[in-house]
Scaffold this motif. Structure first.
Motif, short mmCIF file in Angstrom:
data_model
loop_
_atom_site.label_atom_id
_atom_site.label_comp_id
_atom_site.label_asym_id
_atom_site.label_seq_id
_atom_site.Cartn_x
_atom_site.Cartn_y
_atom_site.Cartn_z
N CYS A 81 -0.94 -2.09 -0.03
CA CYS A 81 -1.59 -0.98 -0.74
C CYS A 81 -1.25 0.35 -0.06
O CYS A 81 -1.13 0.42 1.16
N LYS A 82 -1.13 1.37 -0.86
CA LYS A 82 -1.09 2.73 -0.33
C LYS A 82 -2.54 3.14 -0.06
O LYS A 82 -3.44 2.81 -0.82
N PRO A 123 -2.35 7.44 6.63
CA PRO A 123 -2.62 7.24 5.21
C PRO A 123 -1.58 7.90 4.32
O PRO A 123 -0.79 8.74 4.77
N SER A 124 -1.61 7.55 3.04
CA SER A 124 -0.70 8.15 2.07
C SER A 124 -1.26 9.46 1.53
O SER A 124 -0.52 10.43 1.32
N VAL A 125 -2.57 9.49 1.29
CA VAL A 125 -3.24 10.66 0.74
C VAL A 125 -4.60 10.77 1.42
O VAL A 125 -5.25 9.76 1.69
N THR A 172 -3.14 13.32 -6.94
CA THR A 172 -1.98 13.23 -6.07
C THR A 172 -1.36 11.84 -6.10
O THR A 172 -0.14 11.68 -6.02
N SER A 173 -2.21 10.83 -6.25
CA SER A 173 -1.71 9.44 -6.26
C SER A 173 -0.81 9.15 -7.44
O SER A 173 -0.07 8.16 -7.43
N THR A 214 1.03 3.33 7.02
CA THR A 214 1.43 2.51 8.16
C THR A 214 0.27 2.35 9.15
O THR A 214 -0.52 3.27 9.34
N PRO A 215 0.16 1.18 9.78
CA PRO A 215 -0.92 0.95 10.75
C PRO A 215 -0.59 1.55 12.11
O PRO A 215 0.58 1.76 12.44
N LYS A 216 -1.63 1.82 12.90
CA LYS A 216 -1.45 2.35 14.25
C LYS A 216 -2.01 1.40 15.32
O LYS A 216 -1.95 1.72 16.51
N ILE A 217 -2.57 0.27 14.91
CA ILE A 217 -3.18 -0.63 15.88
C ILE A 217 -2.60 -2.03 15.73
O ILE A 217 -1.97 -2.35 14.73
#
Length: 341
Positions: free
Chosen positions: A277-278, A293-295, A311-312, A321-324
């Protein structure tokens, strides 16, 4: 024997993490005594007959009695619901803190709920001396928690963990303009603004579907959903569903939208990314602590949420993208390494 004290966990993301923790502990065949809320007696993973389970009412006085009776029984203790033991134990104690509401109580809460959390905050401070270490899910929580309660940052360990779905094979075709919000409907989860913004978006563009997971314990939000559905807005509420059904919803949804006003982690953000998912999320620190996040939008303004929906529609919206990373093995190692034979 290790004690896993999760007496105050019975629903929501906390229950998801608890089930995952139990499953991973059982795989390791550790010698464990589980202290659990009696409301989840019939909904926990399978536990070895070699381990013990005590089911009690989620009551601080019953919990205190349990600790008095068993104070010399454990080689290590993990308290999995913010609150250390009510007495000092002669063993190493870890307390998992996962509720930022203790730090910043949302103004959306009723007066009674605000009073309850202030009392809980006082209780936490009183019993803080009974834990050796704290465990949190993100550096954001670590920083806020340490500052609020003046705890030594060296005693706060960042160990995010979360279950993966059974299959991470993301489907190639998603339902276009589908927006999923996986959450219960406590006031800080911000359902009303989200629903209103989506309805304005749908009125203008006549496309999209909003999928929610609100259960029977939130009648006011359910009434709002029903009203909007009868008015012709494409809002689908699947209620509380099992993990298999939830995974299907993630896999089908193009977007995961997350308007919560406060989170210590935001499990839905990670689950959404893993399922392709975005992410459309609140422009708040907890979002950036776990993902790119995307938006983003201002969760306090319905107009901002509406513009995020707009915007979507842009075909070139970036992927999230994840950071953890999942550190369940590190957590299990902490429990395992000092276990007495």
């Amino acid at each position: 024997m290790i004690l896993i004290d999760a007496l105050f966990i019975n629903n929501g993301g906390g229950k998801v993490l608890l089930d995952y923790l139990i499953e991973e502990i059982e795989k390791k065949r550790l010698k464990v005594h589980y202290l659990l809320d009696d409301r989840i007696k019939n909904t926990i993973p399978e536990i070895s007959i070699c381990n013990k389970v005590s089911f009690l009412q989620g009551n601080i006085f019953k919990r205190h009695h349990f600790y008095k009776v068993h104070k010399n029984d454990f080689s290590k203790v993990l308290c999995f619901a913010n609150l250390p033991p009510t007495i000092r134990l002669n063993t190493e104690v870890y307390t998992y803190f996962h509720q930022l509401i203790y730090i910043n109580i949302p103004t959306e809460f009723s007066f009674l709920d605000q009073v309850k959390f202030r009392l809980k905050r006082i209780i936490l401070k009183i019993f803080a001396k009974n834990t050796n270490f704290w465990i949190v899910q993100s550096n954001l929580t670590k920083n806020k928690f340490g500052l609020k309660f003046s705890f030594n940052e060296n005693l706060i360990k960042v160990l995010p963990f979360y279950p993966h779905f059974s299959s991470l094979n993301v489907v190639s075709i998603k339902n276009k303009n589908s927006y999923l919000y996986v959450s219960n409907a406590n006031p800080h989860k911000n359902h009303t603004r989200l629903i209103n913004a989506f309805c304005v978006f749908y009125e203008k563009y006549k496309i999209g579907q909003l999928i929610l997971t609100v259960n029977k314990y939130f009648p006011e939000v359910l009434a709002l959903i029903d009203l909007k559905q009868k008015s012709g807005y494409p809002i689908k509420n699947i209620g509380f569903v099992n993990r298999e059904e939830l995974e299907k919803e993630y896999q089908k949804s193009e977007f995961l939208i997350f308007p919560s006003l406060t989170e210590s982690f935001g499990l839905g953000l990670i689950e959404g990314i893993e399922c392709g998912c975005k992410i459309i999320a609140a422009d708040l620190p907890y979002t950036y602590a776990v993902c790119e996040p995307s938006v983003v939008f201002d969760p306090l303004k319905e107009e901002s949420i509406f513009k995020a929906f707009e915007t979507s529609l842009n075909y070139y919206t970036n992927l999230s993208t994840p950071k953890i990373n999942n550190k369940i093995n590190e957590l299990i190692n902490i429990l395992e390494n000092s276990q007495c034979n």
